[in-house]
Design a protein around this motif. Structure first.
Motif, short mmCIF file in Angstrom:
data_model
loop_
_atom_site.label_atom_id
_atom_site.label_comp_id
_atom_site.label_asym_id
_atom_site.label_seq_id
_atom_site.Cartn_x
_atom_site.Cartn_y
_atom_site.Cartn_z
N PRO A 71 0.84 -1.19 0.00
CA PRO A 71 0.00 0.00 0.00
C PRO A 71 0.88 1.24 0.00
CG PRO A 71 -0.03 -1.04 2.16
CD PRO A 71 0.72 -1.95 1.24
N PRO A 72 0.39 2.32 -0.59
CA PRO A 72 1.22 3.52 -0.64
C PRO A 72 1.47 4.08 0.75
CG PRO A 72 -1.00 4.00 -1.37
CD PRO A 72 -0.91 2.52 -1.18
N GLU A 73 2.63 4.68 0.90
CA GLU A 73 2.97 5.30 2.18
C GLU A 73 1.98 6.43 2.45
OE1 GLU A 73 5.35 5.15 4.73
OE2 GLU A 73 5.62 3.13 3.95
N PRO A 74 1.50 6.53 3.67
CA PRO A 74 0.58 7.63 3.95
C PRO A 74 1.30 8.97 3.82
CG PRO A 74 1.10 6.42 5.97
CD PRO A 74 1.73 5.69 4.82
N LYS A 75 0.56 9.95 3.34
CA LYS A 75 1.15 11.28 3.19
C LYS A 75 1.44 11.85 4.55
CE LYS A 75 -1.39 12.27 -1.03
NZ LYS A 75 -2.41 13.12 -1.64
N LYS A 76 2.33 12.80 4.57
CA LYS A 76 2.70 13.44 5.81
C LYS A 76 1.47 14.06 6.47
CE LYS A 76 6.15 16.65 7.61
NZ LYS A 76 7.19 17.61 7.26
N GLU A 77 0.56 14.60 5.64
CA GLU A 77 -0.65 15.22 6.15
C GLU A 77 -1.55 14.20 6.84
OE1 GLU A 77 -2.22 16.87 2.62
OE2 GLU A 77 -0.83 18.55 2.59
N ASP A 78 -1.55 12.94 6.34
CA ASP A 78 -2.40 11.90 6.91
C ASP A 78 -1.97 11.51 8.33
OD1 ASP A 78 -3.73 11.93 4.53
OD2 ASP A 78 -2.79 10.11 3.75
N LYS A 79 -0.71 11.76 8.67
CA LYS A 79 -0.19 11.36 9.97
C LYS A 79 -0.40 12.44 11.03
CE LYS A 79 3.47 8.51 8.00
NZ LYS A 79 4.91 8.31 7.88
N LEU A 80 -1.05 13.57 10.65
CA LEU A 80 -1.21 14.66 11.59
C LEU A 80 -2.14 14.28 12.73
CD1 LEU A 80 -1.65 17.75 9.25
CD2 LEU A 80 0.34 17.14 10.58
N ASP A 81 -1.84 14.83 13.88
CA ASP A 81 -2.70 14.71 15.04
C ASP A 81 -4.04 15.38 14.68
OD1 ASP A 81 -3.79 14.60 17.54
OD2 ASP A 81 -2.38 16.00 18.48
N PRO A 82 -5.17 14.83 15.13
CA PRO A 82 -6.47 15.42 14.77
C PRO A 82 -6.58 16.91 15.12
CG PRO A 82 -6.80 13.29 15.79
CD PRO A 82 -5.33 13.60 15.88
N SER A 83 -5.99 17.32 16.22
CA SER A 83 -6.07 18.74 16.59
C SER A 83 -5.27 19.59 15.61
CB SER A 83 -5.58 18.96 18.02
OG SER A 83 -4.23 18.56 18.15
N LEU A 84 -4.14 19.05 15.12
CA LEU A 84 -3.36 19.79 14.13
C LEU A 84 -4.09 19.84 12.80
CD1 LEU A 84 0.29 18.54 14.81
CD2 LEU A 84 -0.71 20.75 15.39
N ALA A 85 -4.77 18.76 12.46
CA ALA A 85 -5.55 18.75 11.22
C ALA A 85 -6.67 19.77 11.29
CB ALA A 85 -6.11 17.35 10.96
N LYS A 86 -7.30 19.89 12.47
CA LYS A 86 -8.38 20.88 12.65
C LYS A 86 -7.81 22.29 12.51
CE LYS A 86 -11.92 22.32 15.92
NZ LYS A 86 -12.50 22.12 17.25
N LEU A 87 -6.65 22.53 13.10
CA LEU A 87 -6.01 23.83 13.02
C LEU A 87 -5.66 24.16 11.57
CD1 LEU A 87 -4.84 26.31 14.44
CD2 LEU A 87 -2.72 25.05 14.72
N LYS A 88 -5.17 23.19 10.85
CA LYS A 88 -4.84 23.39 9.44
C LYS A 88 -6.09 23.76 8.64
CE LYS A 88 -2.36 21.45 5.60
NZ LYS A 88 -1.56 20.40 5.06
N GLY A 89 -7.21 23.10 8.94
CA GLY A 89 -8.46 23.43 8.28
C GLY A 89 -8.92 24.85 8.58
N GLN A 90 -8.74 25.26 9.84
CA GLN A 90 -9.11 26.63 10.22
C GLN A 90 -8.23 27.66 9.51
OE1 GLN A 90 -8.77 26.39 14.48
NE2 GLN A 90 -10.88 25.65 14.74
N LEU A 91 -6.95 27.35 9.37
CA LEU A 91 -6.05 28.26 8.65
C LEU A 91 -6.46 28.38 7.18
CD1 LEU A 91 -2.49 27.47 10.04
CD2 LEU A 91 -3.73 29.62 10.17
N LYS A 92 -6.85 27.26 6.59
CA LYS A 92 -7.29 27.30 5.20
C LYS A 92 -8.54 28.16 5.06
CE LYS A 92 -8.53 24.44 1.21
NZ LYS A 92 -9.07 25.58 0.56
N GLU A 93 -9.49 28.00 5.99
CA GLU A 93 -10.70 28.83 5.96
C GLU A 93 -10.34 30.31 6.10
OE1 GLU A 93 -13.53 27.51 8.88
OE2 GLU A 93 -13.53 25.48 8.08
#
Length: 145
Positions: A71-93
């Protein structure tokens, strides 16, 4: 002509699928023309007809199964902690919102905004320039990627 080539390919494929490539004689295909002028291909010669034998180069079937695909290696973004992923989404917004606001300020001559009291007022040229500068800074900060 295409019809006959297709028929030959089908006959060869059938031979490969059936595992009929054990020795040199198994790689023979016979071609003949019937009384109506139709061309035929077969692994056995027709009884009572003249046929041309063709040797087909077919690969030998492998006894080992193909290696499994990892299987393909997960992207660096996929390994993010859920709170970091939420923060990244807020920054994008925030980035998208700042870009939209800047577009509004630079597209229209007259822009109105809501103040702290909830009342609308038109921006002066100085206020508009300050808002443009503020949104450009927000875009610079929030849109780093």
């Amino acid at each position: 002509m295409f019809k006959y080539s297709l028929l030959l390919a089908a006959v060869m494929s059938f031979g490969l699928l059936a595992g009929q490539t054990k020795d040199k004689d198994d790689n023979l295909v016979y071609r003949w023309v019937d009384a109506k002028g139709n061309v035929h291909f077969s692994q056995t010669p027709p009884p009572g007809q003249k046929a041309t034998s063709l040797e087909v180069d077919a690969p030998k079937p492998s006894s080992t199964p193909p290696a499994p695909i990892a299987p393909p290696e997960p992207k660096k973004e996929d390994k993010l902690d859920p709170s970091l992923a939420k923060l990244k989404g807020q920054l994008k917004e925030a980035c998208d919102r700042a870009r939209e606001n800047l577009k509004t300020l630079t597209t229209f001559d007259r822009v109105r905004m809501v103040d702290e009291k909830g009342e609308y007022h038109l921006l002066s040229d100085e206020d508009k320039a300050a808002q443009v500068k503020q949104y450009q800074q927000q875009i610079k900060d929030a849109c780093k990627q």
